[in-house]
Design an enzyme around this catalytic site. Structure first.
Site, PDB file in Angstrom:
ATOM      1  CE  LYS A 291      -3.532  -2.593  -0.170  1.00  0.00           C
ATOM      2  NZ  LYS A 291      -4.748  -2.913   0.523  1.00  0.00           N
TER       3      LYS A 291
HETATM    4  C1  LIG Z   1      -5.747  -4.031   0.762  1.00  0.00           C
HETATM    5  C2  LIG Z   1      -7.200  -3.788   0.814  1.00  0.00           C
HETATM    6  C3  LIG Z   1      -7.972  -4.155   1.921  1.00  0.00           C
HETATM    7  C4  LIG Z   1      -7.471  -5.010   3.048  1.00  0.00           C
HETATM    8  O1  LIG Z   1      -6.349  -4.625   3.671  1.00  0.00           O
HETATM    9  P1  LIG Z   1      -5.404  -5.700   4.420  1.00  0.00           P
HETATM   10  O2  LIG Z   1      -4.530  -4.830   5.245  1.00  0.00           O
HETATM   11  O3  LIG Z   1      -4.678  -6.444   3.371  1.00  0.00           O
HETATM   12  O4  LIG Z   1      -6.263  -6.582   5.241  1.00  0.00           O
HETATM   13  C5  LIG Z   1      -9.301  -3.789   1.928  1.00  0.00           C
HETATM   14  N1  LIG Z   1      -9.856  -3.140   0.899  1.00  0.00           N
HETATM   15  C6  LIG Z   1      -9.160  -2.807  -0.203  1.00  0.00           C
HETATM   16  C7  LIG Z   1      -9.844  -2.073  -1.310  1.00  0.00           C
HETATM   17  C8  LIG Z   1      -7.812  -3.142  -0.301  1.00  0.00           C
HETATM   18  O5  LIG Z   1      -7.123  -2.836  -1.402  1.00  0.00           O
END
Ligand SMILES: *Cc1c(COP(=O)(O)O)cnc(C)c1O
Length: 465
Positions: A291
């Protein structure tokens, strides 16, 4: 490009050896006079032929290997990929007439992955500090500091750090009292965590289509999907693009619905100058390794409501009463973040503006370098009121098969990602589908390119087919 790999099948083994020597790939493809692929010879095949008594003047046709793996243009790239391995490193691509037009090549070495976390000295320094303090679990100064700094970055008063983005969504839904019998509207095009967390609450997700231009949830479809049971909407700011928050908040107000923003892919994106995560009751972020900023695993729920913030903190910590230790009025969870993660998070949030501007530069460079590649349609970056950020550089592949294009790029050493599948197209979610017209088309064409701060260069020629 294929010239260096091909030779007429009526040439001699010596000629073939020269081709193999020249291309350095250990193989030659033998064509008839119409360009149709008739057989292959590897350097190993020639060695075996010589040992079997054939001479270098032998005509290639007489010893070539007629049993070879090939694919057609119409084959899916997945089927081509499945044939490639350490042994079969090159697969010819044939047209309808059997003429060799191109090839897939297996490269074990990826030069450019989709994402690399941006970790520097500051992250290391804070992490070591947290480590040496012995506060490595979920108490310690970095957790509050991270909550303060990140929530204020999001134009919010409060933040509750949690162990990942998925539980951030679950915690938000639980805090707002979403339960069995409630309906929650989600977009068809998103990561699966968005819908799963609704199901964790035993509530019913309602999957609606996305806008053609923004790829984000379509307010008109939300409006159509609302029923007396609807309790909440989860707009997802997809691939860094903010949703149409004016219209979504207007519907929520009129229909008395909660809004939980899924901001996992849009740290710092703005709608009318205001940061995403600050519009709804609660904004949910992820700090997974790929991210915009990361804590390894991690997440946060931001809000402007002190009550919701308090409630989230209780549910995050086993539902334990804040006044009486080991007294529980609620069934809670252990969704806490560690001080070690938060230490990395503090360093990341202190650098977030710099990271975002670096990512934006990378995207600008992609758009500039690839502007002549007319089958690539980049994500819109000029929608009114919306200031997207760069998570992963995203585009639609038009006129070419997206999956084949992914294989093509991987043969150049580029790792890419296909867009998410339409939720409604998967068996386990089908029954929750309300609408998914645009999302199907976007999902089948979309691709994410490598995007990270330390990316050195991208070469235009990798992207042509
Ligand atoms: C990455 C993501 C999540 C979940 O996040 P994690 O930290 O991997 O559990 C939820 N929604 C979206 C749109 C994502 O891209």
């Amino acid at each position: 490009m294929i010239d260096e790999l091909t030779i007429s099948s009526d040439k001699t083994l010596l000629d073939v050896l020269k081709v193999i020597q020249g291309n350095g790939k250990g193989i030659a493809f033998l064509l008839d006079n119409e360009g149709k692929l008739k057989g292959i010879l590897t350097d190993g095949d020639i060695r075996r032929a010589l040992l079997a008594g054939f001479g270098l003047q032998e005509i290639a046709e007489n010893v070539m290997n007629r049993d070879f793996v090939s694919v057609n243009y119409s084959d899916s790239s997945e089927s081509a990929m499945s044939k490639l391995d350490q042994r079969v490193r090159i697969i010819p691509i044939l047209d309808k007439a059997g003429r060799m037009k191109d090839y897939y090549e297996f490269k074990s070495e990826i030069h450019l992955p989709v994402a690399i976390p941006e970790l520097g000295e500051k992250e290391l320094k804070y992490l070591v500090d947290a480590f040496l303090s012995t506060w490595i679990s979920s108490s310690g100064k970095y957790i509050e500091l991270f909550e303060q700094k990140f929530s204020s970055f999001c134009d919010c008063q409060y933040g509750a750090a949690v162990s990942n983005g998925t539980v951030a969504l679950h915690l938000a839904l639980k805090t707002l009292g979403i339960k069995e019998g409630d309906e929650v509207i989600v977009p068809d095009l998103t990561f699966v965590a968005t819908i799963n967390t609704v199901l964790y609450c035993n509530a019913t997700p309602v999957i609606v289509d996305v806008e053609k231009d923004s790829w984000c949830i379509d307010p008109h479809e939300i409006e159509k999907a609302v029923t007396p049971r609807t309790k909440a909407i989860i707009p997802v700011h997809l691939y860094g693009q903010p949703c149409n928050m004016d219209q979504i908040m207007d519907i929520a107000k009129r229909k008395d619905l909660f809004v939980i923003e899924d901001c996992a892919e849009a740290h710092g994106a703005c709608y009318k100058g205001r940061k995403v995560g600050s519009f709804g009751e609660i904004g949910c972020f992820s700090f997974y390794g790929n991210k915009v900023i990361t804590t390894g695993e991690g997440g946060m729920c931001v809000t402007n409501s002190s009550e919701l913030n308090e409630q989230m903190r209780i549910l995050r910590d086993h539902g334990m009463s804040k006044r009486k230790k080991y007294w529980h009025d609620l069934i809670g969870y252990n969704y806490r973040m560690t001080n070690l993660q938060a230490a990395i998070g503090v360093a990341q949030v202190e650098r977030i503006d710099e990271i975002l501007s670096e990512r934006k530069k990378i995207e600008t460079n992609y758009r500039k370098e690839l502007k002549d590649i007319d089958f690539l349609e980049f994500q819109k970056d000029d929608l009114p009121n919306r200031n997207k950020i760069t998570w992963l550089v995203s585009a639609l592949v038009n006129r070419h098969n997206r999956d084949s294009y992914i294989v093509h790029l991987s043969s150049k050493g580029l790792e890419t990602r296909p867009f998410f599948y339409s939720l409604g197209s998967m068996d386990i979610y089908k029954k929750y589908l309300f609408s998914n017209k645009n999302s199907l088309s976007i999902s089948s064409r979309g691709i994410n390119f490598p995007t990270f701060c330390s990316i050195k260069e991208i070469k235009k020629e990798w992207f042509y087919v």
